[in-house]
Design a protein around this motif. Structure first.
Motif, PDB file in Angstrom:
ATOM      1  N   LEU A 250      -6.503  -3.103  -5.212  1.00  0.00           N
ATOM      2  CA  LEU A 250      -6.817  -2.583  -3.883  1.00  0.00           C
ATOM      3  C   LEU A 250      -7.491  -3.658  -3.044  1.00  0.00           C
ATOM      4  O   LEU A 250      -8.209  -4.509  -3.584  1.00  0.00           O
ATOM      5  CB  LEU A 250      -7.733  -1.359  -4.004  1.00  0.00           C
ATOM      6  N   PRO A 251      -7.233  -3.677  -1.755  1.00  0.00           N
ATOM      7  CA  PRO A 251      -6.503  -2.677  -0.968  1.00  0.00           C
ATOM      8  C   PRO A 251      -4.989  -2.716  -1.147  1.00  0.00           C
ATOM      9  O   PRO A 251      -4.308  -1.774  -0.776  1.00  0.00           O
ATOM     10  CB  PRO A 251      -6.888  -3.017   0.470  1.00  0.00           C
ATOM     11  N   GLN A 313      -4.682   5.822  -4.801  1.00  0.00           N
ATOM     12  CA  GLN A 313      -4.500   4.583  -4.053  1.00  0.00           C
ATOM     13  C   GLN A 313      -3.949   3.477  -4.961  1.00  0.00           C
ATOM     14  O   GLN A 313      -3.117   2.669  -4.549  1.00  0.00           O
ATOM     15  CB  GLN A 313      -5.815   4.154  -3.396  1.00  0.00           C
TER      16      GLN A 313
END
Length: 337
Positions: A250-251, A313
């Motif tokens: 991440l991101p 995510q």
């Protein structure tokens, strides 16, 4: 250590000493996470030999027998992997006071890293595994070989069904992911059912975290509980994705061309994927992400704050980078031919 876990260790020590006729066994937890209904221990015997004990407070006879069958198959073919230690009665498993256990040899070494040389050795190891048999399907019944966790059979159908049911209800931003996950599972399943994908023994969870660098400088795979029959391309697709897990997810994940090239080169030293296999490479890279999303029903009950869910995510980061990884890998595979 909680009282329950302490009692678990004492009980399992007694199990090992009685079932394997060992006068003194010392158990040490391998996993940092302790559970009262299961455990993984290093077992050191008084003669200096070491083993790994997998123990479950449940009837997992089928699962552990399948695990043992794969390891026996590998041993018979001289493939370096943990070996099953049979009980003093010659049984594959030991049972005691509701516990079911499997004991295998401990492979000395350091957990593999994400260095290019290590990735090349690891993919070469996978390539050797995939070439052990010319017709593993013909051997499956006599050797009692199970399906790998990745084989696109009923579990894949269940994942597809779950994703299709979730699709009308997921946030608009997740529609494309859900549709692409369904498509990846369907493409691989259809190709497998049409017998277009060579099926072999695959590890099912092939990444550096499940490999050790041995004292001779080589590499060996461990944790074979997801192994069995399955399309070879799914093992290599999984490794092409997971070889990136040594970097931040991440991101956003970034495709590492050098790591991809190392994986492809090492694999091709042992085996070269067919044109048909390469045609589903992008689906193979995404396959386990799609499978998890479907089987675990990850998209079925999202909260309003789903954009803050770390696990989701990371899943989406792997999804987003999959096409680029597959494109680099396919180019390198074609250069190797």
């Amino acid at each position: 250590m909680t009282q329950g876990v302490t009692e678990q260790k004492e009980l399992l020590t007694k199990l090992v000493e009685e079932a394997y006729d060992c006068h003194r066994a010392v158990l040490q937890p391998i996993s940092p996470y302790m559970f009262e209904d299961r455990g993984i221990y290093r077992v050191d015997w008084e003669d200096g030999t070491s083993y790994v004990l997998r123990a479950f407070l449940a009837d997992v006879t089928v699962e552990l027998t399948n695990h043992a069958a794969v390891l026996d198959y590998l041993q018979q073919r001289g493939f370096a992997a943990p070996q099953v230690k049979r009980t003093s009665d010659g049984a594959l498993l030991a049972c005691y006071q509701g516990w079911t256990t499997l004991l295998v040899s401990f492979l000395e070494g350091e957990v593999a890293d994400f260095a290019l040389h290590s990735l090349s050795l690891l993919s070469g190891c996978a390539g050797r595994l995939h070439t052990l048999s010319h017709d593993v399907l013909a051997e499956a019944e006599s050797a009692r070989l199970p399906d790998s966790r990745l084989r696109p059979t009923q579990a894949a159908s269940n994942a597809i069904d779950n994703l299709m049911r979730a699709l009308p209800h997921v946030p608009e931003a997740l529609h494309q992911f859900c549709e692409d996950a369904i498509a990846a599972l369907q493409h691989v399943q259809q190709a497998q059912q049409a017998r277009l994908l060579p099926e072999v023994i695959i590890h099912g969870d092939c990444w550096p975290g499940n490999a050790v660098r041995t004292r001779d400088g080589g590499i060996s795979l461990i944790d074979w509980d997801g192994a069995g029959i399955g399309p070879a391309i799914l093992d290599i697709g999984y490794l092409l994705l997971t070889c990136h897990l040594g970097k931040p997810q991440l991101p956003a994940m970034q495709a590492d061309e050098q790591r991809i090239a190392a994986v492809v080169h090492g694999y091709c030293q042992q085996r070269r994927p067919s044109v048909t296999e390469l045609s589903v490479l992008e689906d193979a890279v995404l396959y386990d992400v799609a499978r998890r999303a479907g089987l675990e029903k990850l998209l079925s009950a999202l909260s309003d704050g789903w954009t803050e869910e770390m696990w989701l995510q990371k899943l989406l980061a792997r999804y987003c980078v999959s096409p680029e990884i597959a494109a680099f890998a396919r180019r390198y595979f074609e250069q190797e031919t």
